[in-house]
Scaffold this active site. Structure first.
Site, PDB file in Angstrom:
ATOM      1  N   ASP A  13       0.812  -1.222   0.000  1.00 15.56           N
ATOM      2  CA  ASP A  13       0.000   0.000   0.000  1.00 15.56           C
ATOM      3  C   ASP A  13       0.846   1.273   0.000  1.00 15.56           C
ATOM      4  O   ASP A  13       0.443   2.293   0.553  1.00 15.56           O
ATOM      5  CB  ASP A  13      -0.965   0.029   1.203  1.00 15.56           C
ATOM      6  CG  ASP A  13      -1.844  -1.214   1.237  1.00 15.56           C
ATOM      7  OD1 ASP A  13      -2.198  -1.705   0.154  1.00 15.56           O
ATOM      8  OD2 ASP A  13      -2.168  -1.687   2.340  1.00 15.56           O
ATOM      9  N   LYS A  16       2.163   2.101  -5.140  1.00 15.15           N
ATOM     10  CA  LYS A  16       2.823   1.548  -6.335  1.00 15.15           C
ATOM     11  C   LYS A  16       1.999   1.808  -7.595  1.00 15.15           C
ATOM     12  O   LYS A  16       2.539   2.216  -8.631  1.00 15.15           O
ATOM     13  CB  LYS A  16       3.040   0.034  -6.161  1.00 15.15           C
ATOM     14  CG  LYS A  16       3.976  -0.308  -4.999  1.00 15.15           C
ATOM     15  CD  LYS A  16       4.089  -1.805  -4.779  1.00 15.15           C
ATOM     16  CE  LYS A  16       2.840  -2.465  -4.243  1.00 15.15           C
ATOM     17  NZ  LYS A  16       2.465  -2.100  -2.880  1.00 15.15           N
ATOM     18  N   GLY A  40      -4.114  -4.318  -4.223  1.00 15.46           N
ATOM     19  CA  GLY A  40      -5.138  -3.318  -4.516  1.00 15.46           C
ATOM     20  C   GLY A  40      -4.422  -2.058  -4.954  1.00 15.46           C
ATOM     21  O   GLY A  40      -3.930  -1.303  -4.120  1.00 15.46           O
ATOM     22  N   HIS A  41      -4.293  -1.865  -6.247  1.00 16.84           N
ATOM     23  CA  HIS A  41      -3.531  -0.721  -6.757  1.00 16.84           C
ATOM     24  C   HIS A  41      -4.485   0.351  -7.262  1.00 16.84           C
ATOM     25  O   HIS A  41      -5.253   0.126  -8.198  1.00 16.84           O
ATOM     26  CB  HIS A  41      -2.564  -1.188  -7.849  1.00 16.84           C
ATOM     27  CG  HIS A  41      -1.476  -2.077  -7.302  1.00 16.84           C
ATOM     28  ND1 HIS A  41      -0.449  -2.558  -8.053  1.00 16.84           N
ATOM     29  CD2 HIS A  41      -1.268  -2.545  -6.039  1.00 16.84           C
ATOM     30  CE1 HIS A  41       0.348  -3.289  -7.272  1.00 16.84           C
ATOM     31  NE2 HIS A  41      -0.138  -3.298  -6.058  1.00 16.84           N
ATOM     32  N   GLN A 222       2.314  -5.966  -3.222  1.00 16.00           N
ATOM     33  CA  GLN A 222       2.698  -6.103  -1.809  1.00 16.00           C
ATOM     34  C   GLN A 222       3.966  -5.278  -1.517  1.00 16.00           C
ATOM     35  O   GLN A 222       4.174  -4.271  -2.175  1.00 16.00           O
ATOM     36  CB  GLN A 222       2.895  -7.578  -1.424  1.00 16.00           C
ATOM     37  CG  GLN A 222       1.593  -8.376  -1.327  1.00 16.00           C
ATOM     38  CD  GLN A 222       1.067  -8.840  -2.676  1.00 16.00           C
ATOM     39  OE1 GLN A 222       1.779  -9.459  -3.450  1.00 16.00           O
ATOM     40  NE2 GLN A 222      -0.192  -8.560  -2.952  1.00 16.00           N
TER      41      GLN A 222
HETATM   42  P1  IMO Z   1      -0.655  -4.107  -2.453  1.00 11.06           P
HETATM   43  O1  IMO Z   1      -0.097  -4.647  -3.741  1.00 11.06           O
HETATM   44  C1  IMO Z   1      -0.945  -4.543   1.850  1.00 11.06           C
HETATM   45  C2  IMO Z   1      -1.043  -8.633   3.469  1.00 11.06           C
HETATM   46  C3  IMO Z   1      -2.314  -9.101   4.123  1.00 11.06           C
HETATM   47  C4  IMO Z   1      -1.738 -10.027   5.182  1.00 11.06           C
HETATM   48  C5  IMO Z   1      -0.566 -10.678   4.459  1.00 11.06           C
HETATM   49  C6  IMO Z   1      -0.866 -12.042   3.861  1.00 11.06           C
HETATM   50  O2  IMO Z   1      -1.943  -3.399  -2.567  1.00 11.06           O
HETATM   51  O3  IMO Z   1       0.389  -3.305  -1.738  1.00 11.06           O
HETATM   52  P2  IMO Z   1      -2.259 -12.778   1.712  1.00 11.06           P
HETATM   53  O4  IMO Z   1      -3.700 -12.612   1.368  1.00 11.06           O
HETATM   54  O5  IMO Z   1      -1.327 -12.176   0.729  1.00 11.06           O
HETATM   55  O6  IMO Z   1      -1.905 -14.214   2.024  1.00 11.06           O
HETATM   56  O7  IMO Z   1      -2.071 -11.996   3.094  1.00 11.06           O
HETATM   57  O8  IMO Z   1      -0.210  -9.793   3.417  1.00 11.06           O
HETATM   58  N1  IMO Z   1      -1.201  -8.130   2.086  1.00 11.06           N
HETATM   59  C7  IMO Z   1      -1.126  -6.833   1.755  1.00 11.06           C
HETATM   60  N2  IMO Z   1      -1.005  -5.734   2.510  1.00 11.06           N
HETATM   61  N3  IMO Z   1      -0.991  -4.427   0.532  1.00 11.06           N
HETATM   62  C8  IMO Z   1      -1.077  -5.526  -0.258  1.00 11.06           C
HETATM   63  O9  IMO Z   1      -0.966  -5.452  -1.595  1.00 11.06           O
HETATM   64  C9  IMO Z   1      -1.204  -6.793   0.340  1.00 11.06           C
HETATM   65  N4  IMO Z   1      -1.344  -8.055  -0.115  1.00 11.06           N
HETATM   66  C10 IMO Z   1      -1.320  -8.866   0.950  1.00 11.06           C
HETATM   67  O10 IMO Z   1      -3.010  -8.029   4.693  1.00 11.06           O
HETATM   68  O11 IMO Z   1      -1.210  -9.284   6.253  1.00 11.06           O
HETATM   69 MG    MG Z   2      -3.191  -2.627  -1.188  1.00  5.73          MG
END
Ligand code: IMO
Ligand code: MG
Length: 427
Positions: A13, A16, A40-41, A222
């Site tokens: 988050d 990106k 979630g972009h 992530q």
């Molecule tokens: P973007 O790309 C923030 C976190 C989840 C959880 C951990 C594992 O938008 O930055 P998962 O469903 O991947 O097995 O969950 O990773 N998580 C994220 N946190 N931004 C994301 O993606 C995330 N994708 C997974 O909240 O702590």
């Molecule tokens: Mg996100």
């Protein structure tokens, strides 16, 4: 030709999507290389906001957009996203989906939820999108791949066999209802028919693009601390969001990477469980959350908020080989009063370390060591020229550069595409 890898340096988050969108018009291809619809972009263009989960954030301006081999693709979620884009009048004919990518099946989401529920208070706080179970099946070499959707009889055969095995586990181990494979086949057939024209050998395609000397932008999902190996294990995701993940997830060698752009949120946020040394549990954290609308783009969960942590950034800089930084959400910090930067962790014995530890349990016992800098009150969202930023905002940015040793090349002063300050162009 220039290839840039864009990665999150914190816990995801970081913004990106908005920087990928900003750079995409200069790139000839944007490539997602890991993760799935847990991402979630958010991209904001004019008065429209788009939340992308699987489709690369270059979809609005780049001529090729690749969902790479390292991605786990939920076809139902992808079709939903394509429908959303169609409704908004966005042309997605530039999309290409890797034949080698893995398919998320409904049982992956069920197992994700059942495992989290079984863990109770020690859950990971996953997005419950089936990401971990899908990567588990890939490692177990039983996963269904996107290429299996080309000839649906192959998909059907594999899905029927797997459903039998998964239903044994569901009913006997979890005492849960079995999945209905007939319903799954109907739904997945519809999705397969929609996405089939976009399936291709993206490794061959990407190498052709690179051989033609065109610019490529790799879009990480992530963040570094959510990396399966390098992150705050077990509170991580199941893929490798770090720059090294590009080699496997896109199918390129490390020598093909020219620059690595680390995206840094001007403070720190985290969704889900796990240690967070600079977390602000009181009113200040609440203020930043509300001001920054810090709620998950994928799950809607409130994000935990805290001060910027350069122990994390230095760890990220080394692991990713960061060559440049882009800072997002400088506007959010405006008006919150003095700002703090964590430069070290005070250990229970009183000594200070700047090493990010392997054991997350240690992090829970660390106290942040802060530098306090004067804040800025002005609304900076209209500023497009670095020199016009308030002196205190510039001092904050300079301090980040000094502490990390990595130059800042872009600054986000709002969510919209135009709310970007460019200090140096990387394409
Ligand atoms: P973007 O790309 C923030 C976190 C989840 C959880 C951990 C594992 O938008 O930055 P998962 O469903 O991947 O097995 O969950 O990773 N998580 C994220 N946190 N931004 C994301 O993606 C995330 N994708 C997974 O909240 O702590
Ligand atoms: Mg996100």
């Amino acid at each position: 030709m220039s290839s840039v890898v864009l990665v999150g340096t914190q816990w995801g988050d970081e913004g990106k999507g908005r920087f990928v969108d900003f750079l995409a018009s200069k790139a000839n291809a944007v490539v997602r290389f890991q993760g799935g619809d847990n991402a979630g972009h958010t991209v904001e263009i004019d008065d429209k906001q788009f939340k992308l989960h699987l489709v690369p954030s270059g979809i609005f301006s780049c001529k090729t957009n690749i969902i790479g081999s390292g991605v786990v693709v939920n076809p139902v979620a992808l079709v939903e996203e394509l429908n959303m884009l169609k409704k908004e009048g966005v042309d997605y004919s530039s999309l290409r989906i890797a034949s080698r990518a893995q398919v998320i099946m409904p049982w992956h989401m069920i197992f994700d939820t059942l495992k989290e529920e079984a863990l109770g208070r020690s859950d990971i706080g996953t997005t419950r999108k089936g990401i971990g179970p899908a990567y588990m099946d890939r490692a177990d070499r039983v996963g269904i791949r996107i290429c299996d959707l080309i000839d649906f009889t192959i998909f059907e055969q594999k899905a029927r066999e797997l459903a039998k095995q998964k239903n044994e586990i569901l009913t006997k181990l979890y005492n849960a209802p079995p999945v209905n494979i007939e319903e799954i086949l109907v739904e997945y057939k519809k999705c397969a028919d929609i996405i089939r024209p976009y399936i291709t050998d993206t490794v061959a395609l990407l190498h052709k693009i690179m051989e033609n000397g065109e610019n490529v932008l790799f879009e990480g999902a992530q963040g570094t601390l959510l990396d399966l190996t390098i992150g705050t294990y077990p509170y991580v995701t199941s893929s490798n969001p770090i720059s090294g993940g590009v080699c496997i997830g896109a199918g390129i060698g490390p020598t093909a990477i020219d620059n690595v752009l680390g995206i840094v949120k001007a403070y720190t946020t985290r969704v889900g469980k796990g240690p967070f040394v600079t977390e602000l549990l009181g009113a200040k954290g609440e203020e930043i959350r509300e001001k920054g609308h810090e709620y998950g783009a994928t799950t809607g969960r409130p994000r935990r908020c805290g001060w910027l942590d350069t122990v994390i950034l230095n760890y990220s800089a080394k692991i990713n080989g960061l060559t440049h930084l882009a800072i997002s959400r400088m506007d959010t910090l405006g008006g919150v009063g003095d700002v703090k930067i964590c430069t070290g962790y005070k250990q229970p014995d009183g000594t200070v370390t700047d090493v990010f530890p392997a054991r997350w349990e240690l992090l829970s016992d660390y106290e942040p060591v802060y530098e306090t800098l004067p804040g800025w009150t002005d609304d900076i969202s209209h500023i497009r020229d670095y020199d016009e930023l308030p002196e205190n905002a510039k001092a904050y940015l300079k301090r980040i550069e000094k502490l990390t040793g990595v130059p800042i090349v872009m600054i986000g002063v709002g969510a919209n595409r135009v709310e970007t300050i460019v200090i140096e162009t990387i394409y």
